[in-house]
Design a protein around this motif. Structure first.
Motif, PDB file in Angstrom:
ATOM      1  N   ASP A 297       0.833  -1.195   0.000  1.00  0.00           N
ATOM      2  CA  ASP A 297       0.000   0.000   0.000  1.00  0.00           C
ATOM      3  C   ASP A 297       0.866   1.241   0.000  1.00  0.00           C
ATOM      4  OD1 ASP A 297      -2.535  -1.396   2.179  1.00  0.00           O
ATOM      5  OD2 ASP A 297      -2.324  -1.429   0.002  1.00  0.00           O
ATOM      6  N   GLU A 298       0.454   2.262  -0.778  1.00  0.00           N
ATOM      7  CA  GLU A 298       1.118   3.555  -0.731  1.00  0.00           C
ATOM      8  C   GLU A 298       0.787   4.281   0.565  1.00  0.00           C
ATOM      9  OE1 GLU A 298       3.214   5.188  -2.665  1.00  0.00           O
ATOM     10  OE2 GLU A 298       3.467   3.501  -4.000  1.00  0.00           O
ATOM     11  N   VAL A 299      -0.335   3.922   1.163  1.00  0.00           N
ATOM     12  CA  VAL A 299      -0.785   4.591   2.375  1.00  0.00           C
ATOM     13  C   VAL A 299      -0.704   3.611   3.536  1.00  0.00           C
ATOM     14  CG1 VAL A 299      -2.690   5.773   3.484  1.00  0.00           C
ATOM     15  CG2 VAL A 299      -2.321   6.042   1.039  1.00  0.00           C
ATOM     16  N   ARG A 300      -0.052   4.023   4.597  1.00  0.00           N
ATOM     17  CA  ARG A 300       0.135   3.144   5.742  1.00  0.00           C
ATOM     18  C   ARG A 300      -0.516   3.796   6.955  1.00  0.00           C
ATOM     19  NH1 ARG A 300       5.044  -0.100   5.148  1.00  0.00           N
ATOM     20  NH2 ARG A 300       5.600  -0.125   2.958  1.00  0.00           N
ATOM     21  N   PHE A 301      -1.763   3.453   7.196  1.00  0.00           N
ATOM     22  CA  PHE A 301      -2.462   4.004   8.340  1.00  0.00           C
ATOM     23  C   PHE A 301      -2.240   3.107   9.546  1.00  0.00           C
ATOM     24  CE2 PHE A 301      -6.026   7.102   7.057  1.00  0.00           C
ATOM     25  CZ  PHE A 301      -5.086   7.909   6.467  1.00  0.00           C
ATOM     26  N   ARG A 302      -2.065   3.743  10.673  1.00  0.00           N
ATOM     27  CA  ARG A 302      -1.958   2.996  11.917  1.00  0.00           C
ATOM     28  C   ARG A 302      -3.354   2.671  12.415  1.00  0.00           C
ATOM     29  NH1 ARG A 302       2.527   6.622  15.147  1.00  0.00           N
ATOM     30  NH2 ARG A 302       4.372   5.810  14.137  1.00  0.00           N
ATOM     31  N   ALA A 303      -3.650   1.401  12.583  1.00  0.00           N
ATOM     32  CA  ALA A 303      -4.966   1.008  13.066  1.00  0.00           C
ATOM     33  C   ALA A 303      -5.081   1.326  14.551  1.00  0.00           C
ATOM     34  CB  ALA A 303      -5.193  -0.482  12.833  1.00  0.00           C
ATOM     35  N   VAL A 304      -6.251   1.788  14.952  1.00  0.00           N
ATOM     36  CA  VAL A 304      -6.518   2.087  16.354  1.00  0.00           C
ATOM     37  C   VAL A 304      -7.516   1.067  16.870  1.00  0.00           C
ATOM     38  CG1 VAL A 304      -7.397   3.795  17.977  1.00  0.00           C
ATOM     39  CG2 VAL A 304      -6.130   4.529  15.956  1.00  0.00           C
ATOM     40  N   PRO A 305      -7.207   0.322  17.936  1.00  0.00           N
ATOM     41  CA  PRO A 305      -8.140  -0.684  18.435  1.00  0.00           C
ATOM     42  C   PRO A 305      -9.469  -0.055  18.805  1.00  0.00           C
ATOM     43  CG  PRO A 305      -5.993  -0.872  19.526  1.00  0.00           C
ATOM     44  CD  PRO A 305      -5.972   0.396  18.726  1.00  0.00           C
ATOM     45  N   ALA A 306     -10.557  -0.761  18.477  1.00  0.00           N
ATOM     46  CA  ALA A 306     -11.892  -0.241  18.772  1.00  0.00           C
ATOM     47  C   ALA A 306     -12.151  -0.224  20.265  1.00  0.00           C
ATOM     48  CB  ALA A 306     -12.944  -1.091  18.060  1.00  0.00           C
ATOM     49  N   ALA A 307     -11.646  -1.216  20.978  1.00  0.00           N
ATOM     50  CA  ALA A 307     -11.867  -1.282  22.420  1.00  0.00           C
ATOM     51  C   ALA A 307     -10.557  -1.658  23.098  1.00  0.00           C
ATOM     52  CB  ALA A 307     -12.950  -2.305  22.755  1.00  0.00           C
ATOM     53  N   PRO A 308      -9.679  -0.686  23.336  1.00  0.00           N
ATOM     54  CA  PRO A 308      -8.375  -1.000  23.912  1.00  0.00           C
ATOM     55  C   PRO A 308      -8.495  -1.566  25.316  1.00  0.00           C
ATOM     56  CG  PRO A 308      -8.769   1.368  23.904  1.00  0.00           C
ATOM     57  CD  PRO A 308      -9.874   0.744  23.116  1.00  0.00           C
ATOM     58  N   VAL A 309      -7.614  -2.510  25.613  1.00  0.00           N
ATOM     59  CA  VAL A 309      -7.589  -3.116  26.939  1.00  0.00           C
ATOM     60  C   VAL A 309      -6.824  -2.198  27.885  1.00  0.00           C
ATOM     61  CG1 VAL A 309      -6.828  -5.112  28.268  1.00  0.00           C
ATOM     62  CG2 VAL A 309      -7.646  -5.401  25.911  1.00  0.00           C
ATOM     63  N   PRO A 310      -7.381  -1.890  29.056  1.00  0.00           N
ATOM     64  CA  PRO A 310      -6.668  -1.012  29.992  1.00  0.00           C
ATOM     65  C   PRO A 310      -5.293  -1.569  30.330  1.00  0.00           C
ATOM     66  CG  PRO A 310      -8.939  -1.367  30.704  1.00  0.00           C
ATOM     67  CD  PRO A 310      -8.687  -2.315  29.576  1.00  0.00           C
ATOM     68  N   ALA A 311      -4.293  -0.694  30.314  1.00  0.00           N
ATOM     69  CA  ALA A 311      -2.929  -1.123  30.605  1.00  0.00           C
ATOM     70  C   ALA A 311      -2.776  -1.427  32.095  1.00  0.00           C
ATOM     71  CB  ALA A 311      -1.944  -0.036  30.184  1.00  0.00           C
ATOM     72  N   ARG A 312      -1.945  -2.415  32.394  1.00  0.00           N
ATOM     73  CA  ARG A 312      -1.690  -2.782  33.782  1.00  0.00           C
ATOM     74  C   ARG A 312      -0.918  -1.670  34.478  1.00  0.00           C
ATOM     75  NH1 ARG A 312       2.799  -4.450  36.095  1.00  0.00           N
ATOM     76  NH2 ARG A 312       3.814  -4.714  34.059  1.00  0.00           N
ATOM     77  N   ALA A 313      -1.306  -1.382  35.704  1.00  0.00           N
ATOM     78  CA  ALA A 313      -0.618  -0.372  36.503  1.00  0.00           C
ATOM     79  C   ALA A 313      -0.093  -1.021  37.777  1.00  0.00           C
ATOM     80  CB  ALA A 313      -1.552   0.780  36.843  1.00  0.00           C
ATOM     81  N   ASP A 314       1.112  -0.613  38.197  1.00  0.00           N
ATOM     82  CA  ASP A 314       1.715  -1.129  39.422  1.00  0.00           C
ATOM     83  C   ASP A 314       1.512  -0.186  40.602  1.00  0.00           C
ATOM     84  OD1 ASP A 314       2.968  -3.435  38.112  1.00  0.00           O
ATOM     85  OD2 ASP A 314       4.261  -1.941  37.161  1.00  0.00           O
ATOM     86  N   LEU A 315       1.593   1.128  40.335  1.00  0.00           N
ATOM     87  CA  LEU A 315       1.542   2.109  41.413  1.00  0.00           C
ATOM     88  C   LEU A 315       0.580   3.232  41.063  1.00  0.00           C
ATOM     89  CD1 LEU A 315       5.388   2.500  42.097  1.00  0.00           C
ATOM     90  CD2 LEU A 315       3.779   1.018  43.318  1.00  0.00           C
ATOM     91  N   VAL A 316       0.104   3.901  42.111  1.00  0.00           N
ATOM     92  CA  VAL A 316      -0.707   5.107  41.966  1.00  0.00           C
ATOM     93  C   VAL A 316      -0.002   6.222  42.727  1.00  0.00           C
ATOM     94  CG1 VAL A 316      -2.901   6.218  42.482  1.00  0.00           C
ATOM     95  CG2 VAL A 316      -2.870   3.846  41.738  1.00  0.00           C
ATOM     96  N   VAL A 317       0.168   7.378  42.076  1.00  0.00           N
ATOM     97  CA  VAL A 317       0.845   8.499  42.715  1.00  0.00           C
ATOM     98  C   VAL A 317      -0.051   9.727  42.641  1.00  0.00           C
ATOM     99  CG1 VAL A 317       2.060   9.080  40.572  1.00  0.00           C
ATOM    100  CG2 VAL A 317       2.923   9.945  42.738  1.00  0.00           C
ATOM    101  N   ARG A 318      -0.125  10.454  43.744  1.00  0.00           N
ATOM    102  CA  ARG A 318      -0.843  11.725  43.794  1.00  0.00           C
ATOM    103  C   ARG A 318       0.188  12.831  43.991  1.00  0.00           C
ATOM    104  NH1 ARG A 318      -6.081  13.116  45.288  1.00  0.00           N
ATOM    105  NH2 ARG A 318      -6.420  11.002  46.083  1.00  0.00           N
ATOM    106  N   TRP A 319       0.223  13.783  43.034  1.00  0.00           N
ATOM    107  CA  TRP A 319       1.196  14.868  43.090  1.00  0.00           C
ATOM    108  C   TRP A 319       0.706  15.980  44.008  1.00  0.00           C
ATOM    109  CZ3 TRP A 319       5.531  13.375  40.869  1.00  0.00           C
ATOM    110  CH2 TRP A 319       5.476  12.481  39.800  1.00  0.00           C
ATOM    111  N   LYS A 320       1.646  16.681  44.592  1.00  0.00           N
ATOM    112  CA  LYS A 320       1.299  17.857  45.378  1.00  0.00           C
ATOM    113  C   LYS A 320       0.872  18.996  44.457  1.00  0.00           C
ATOM    114  CE  LYS A 320       4.292  16.930  49.372  1.00  0.00           C
ATOM    115  NZ  LYS A 320       5.418  17.427  50.205  1.00  0.00           N
ATOM    116  N   ALA A 321       0.085  19.907  44.988  1.00  0.00           N
ATOM    117  CA  ALA A 321      -0.376  21.049  44.200  1.00  0.00           C
ATOM    118  C   ALA A 321       0.814  21.890  43.753  1.00  0.00           C
ATOM    119  CB  ALA A 321      -1.341  21.902  45.024  1.00  0.00           C
ATOM    120  N   GLY A 322       0.780  22.335  42.498  1.00  0.00           N
ATOM    121  CA  GLY A 322       1.814  23.215  41.975  1.00  0.00           C
ATOM    122  C   GLY A 322       3.002  22.514  41.359  1.00  0.00           C
TER     123      GLY A 322
END
Length: 384
Positions: A297-322
């Motif tokens: 193909d002359e055109v190479r489009f990147r396919a976007v999944p219709a229903a992406p699976v949520p990525a695994r997360a190890d940690l949750v961080v809350r930043w301070k204001a500012g």
């Protein structure tokens, strides 16, 4: 099919068709013709949802200010001009007569991009974010003048400029691209057998982008007409300036196109010509080369999944204001963290994936930038 493109066409039309003249003594005051919000009041978004986009916008505009681009016009420079109280963007292509330049209109509505619009990418920064979509189908002519209040707000590489010229040539030749019309879709495609550009899809029947392009085409014509009308006594003595027009197809086939796309008519120096050849050869190899076979193909489009699976997360961080983006980024780089979610609706909370969760958690807990950090719960699990 209904396509919800942002911002709505009514908002874009209002921003382009309304606006008063710039007040005397305040040449820098103008309404940017890149709407960011609808005219009717909308429910206020949570502050945490606006923090990162606004911070990123401020960072990009600060980068433009720090870059301090030279005021001199040159091919590949992105300029902002003021016309009838509106700030418009133009990417300069080439000088066509005296001080008169030809270029393309630049806008900021990525959702409305078609196949002959080129979206600037992070490698092109710094540039004014409101002018990150180059309309290679919308040619106009202009020349420096005090009435424009022109400022250089970006500069793309010679390779990117050559790619935009190649897209412009496709538009001028009415090239039929093997891509299905899909308003709102943005993806990479090949052009000229050499370059890779980020663009939209071709226009289809009853496509809402048709009205959008007519709107911007009228703005470009008005801008060009206003700048070519002689003033006072000059009306009878000044010759008519050369109009902006698509360039004729080059002689010499594909290599002739390459030479013109890279400005071999005089802008490119011999050393640059060698560099351009290296870039061309590398890109031909990456794209598979010309004549790679009918199945390529002359055109190479990147396919976007219709229903992406949520990525695994190890940690949750809350930043301070500012906390600034660059500070947070340096801390995350120190623990090789990937951001897989955030910010949360209840605060500036990010979900991270890290190679060593225990060590990373210790670093985050000891940082003065972090309000709290802990293990991430599986998606959907509620706090006790």
């Amino acid at each position: 099919m209904t396509h919800d493109l942002w911002p709505p066409l009514s908002v874009i039309r209002s921003a382009l068709e309304t606006g008063s003249a710039v007040p005397d003594g305040a040449p820098g005051i103008a309404a940017v013709a890149m709407p960011g919000a609808p005219p009717d009041p909308a429910p206020a978004a949570p502050a945490s949802d606006l923090l990162l986009p606004l911070t990123e916008l401020a960072r990009r505009r600060e980068a433009v200010a720090q870059r301090a681009f030279p005021a001199r016009w040159a091919p590949g420079r992105l300029v902002s001009v003021v016309h009838q109280g509106r700030m418009l963007g133009v990417l300069l292509d080439r000088c066509i007569q005296g001080e008169r330049w030809q270029g393309w209109m630049a806008a900021g509505e990525a959702d409305w991009a078609g196949a002959f619009d080129v979206l600037l990418e992070p490698d092109d920064e710094p540039f004014e974010p409101a002018f990150g979509v180059i309309q290679a189908w919308n040619v106009l002519g202009l020349e420096p003048g005090p009435q424009l209040c022109a400022r250089v707000v970006g500069e793309i590489s010679a390779t990117r400029l050559a790619a935009i010229r190649a897209v412009h040539d496709e538009w001028a030749a009415h090239a039929a691209l093997p891509i299905a019309p899909e308003p709102g879709r943005i993806a990479l495609r090949g052009v000229g057998g050499v370059f890779s550009v980020l663009s939209g899809t071709p226009l289809g029947p009853e496509d809402p982008r048709t009205d959008y392009q007519e709107l911007y085409r009228d703005v470009g014509l008005q801008l060009g007409k206003a700048l070519t009308q002689p003033q006072g006594d000059e009306a009878s003595s000044s010759p008519a300036p050369a109009p902006a027009r698509p360039q004729p197809g080059p002689e010499g086939g594909w290599w002739g196109s390459i030479r013109r796309w890279f400005g071999a008519e005089g802008w490119a120096r011999p050393a640059f010509a060698v560099l351009a050849l290296v870039v061309v050869v590398q890109n031909v190899g990456l794209l598979g080369g010309r004549g790679a076979g009918p199945e390529e193909d002359e055109v190479r489009f990147r396919a976007v999944p219709a229903a992406p699976v949520p990525a695994r997360a190890d940690l949750v961080v809350r930043w301070k204001a500012g906390v600034r983006m660059d500070e947070a980024d340096r801390l995350l780089q120190s623990i090789s963290a990937d951001v897989v979610g955030g910010p949360g609706s209840n605060g500036n909370v990010w979900r991270l994936r890290v190679p060593e969760p225990v060590d990373a958690l210790a670093v985050l807990a000891a940082s003065p930038l972090v309000e709290s950090a802990g293990p991430a719960r599986p998606a959907g699990e509620q706090r006790p």
